[in-house]
Design a protein around this motif. Sequence first.
Motif, short mmCIF file in Angstrom:
data_model
loop_
_atom_site.label_atom_id
_atom_site.label_comp_id
_atom_site.label_asym_id
_atom_site.label_seq_id
_atom_site.Cartn_x
_atom_site.Cartn_y
_atom_site.Cartn_z
N UNK A 25 0.99 -1.21 0.08
CA UNK A 25 -0.09 -0.05 0.09
C UNK A 25 0.64 1.35 0.20
N UNK A 26 2.11 1.40 0.88
CA UNK A 26 2.72 2.38 0.92
C UNK A 26 3.39 2.72 -0.23
N UNK A 27 4.00 1.54 -1.23
CA UNK A 27 4.40 1.53 -2.56
C UNK A 27 3.64 2.42 -3.44
N UNK A 28 2.35 1.82 -3.48
CA UNK A 28 1.33 2.44 -4.40
C UNK A 28 1.05 4.03 -3.99
N UNK A 29 0.88 4.31 -2.80
CA UNK A 29 0.79 5.86 -2.35
C UNK A 29 2.19 6.54 -2.27
N UNK A 30 3.25 5.81 -2.45
CA UNK A 30 4.42 6.80 -2.90
C UNK A 30 4.22 7.44 -4.19
#
Length: 214
Positions: A25-30
Motif C-alpha cells: 500500500x505504501x509503495x502505491x501511495x508513494x
Amino acid sequence: MATLEEKLEYSYAELGVSEHNRGSINAFLAVIRQKDIPTYEHSVRVGLLSRRIAQHMHLDQNALFYAGTLHDVGKALIEPEILKKTEKFDERDMEQMRKHVEYSYQLLRGVHEFSAEIALRHHMFQEKGYPKRLPKPKVPYSGNTQIMINFYARLLSLADFYDALTTRNNDKHGEKRKIGAIEAKQIMLDKNRDQKYLIEELYKIGIFRQELAA
C-alpha cells in the motif's frame, strides 16, 4: 493533531495489516504522492473514512480501508496538467480523467484483487457513471461476492464524493470556490438519493462532519 501518515500507521496497527501489505500500500501511495500530493492526501483520507463507514456498518474494515486508500492509484498515469486542473474542464479533460478507474484496476490486479474490483466501480453510481463495460474478473467470484463488491464500491463512492466535495477548490459544482457546510450536505443528498438514509446517519454520528466543509 495526528498527521495523515500517523493516522495511516495507526490504522495499519489496529487492523493488523501485515508488513507485506503495508509495504505494498505504501509503495502505491508513494507513486501517487510523487505525482500529485493533493491526490495522495485524498487517497489516504478516503481510506480512513471508508474504514470508519465499514466499522459503523459492521462490515469488513480491511476491505474498505484497502480499496479506499488505493482507489485513485490510476491517477498516477493521468497527464499532470489534467490531474492538477481546477477549472474549465472540457470533454477531453473528463475523458482522460475517466480512464483512471481502469488504470487503477490494471495496476491493482494480481496484487490487491478485491480492491481492484471495488476501485473499478467507484464512479459507476454517479450521473453519467463509468466505466460503461466491466472487464471479466480474473478471479471467478461467486454471485454473493459480486454483490458485496458492488456494495463496497457504493460505500467507497460516498466517501470519495464527500472528501472531494469538502476539500477541493474547483468549479465542478458551479463557480470555483470552497463549498460551505450546508451546501455540501445538500449536494451529497441530491447526488446520492438512493443513499439518503445512510448519508443522514453518517452526518448524525460524525463520520461526515459539517465543520470540515465550512
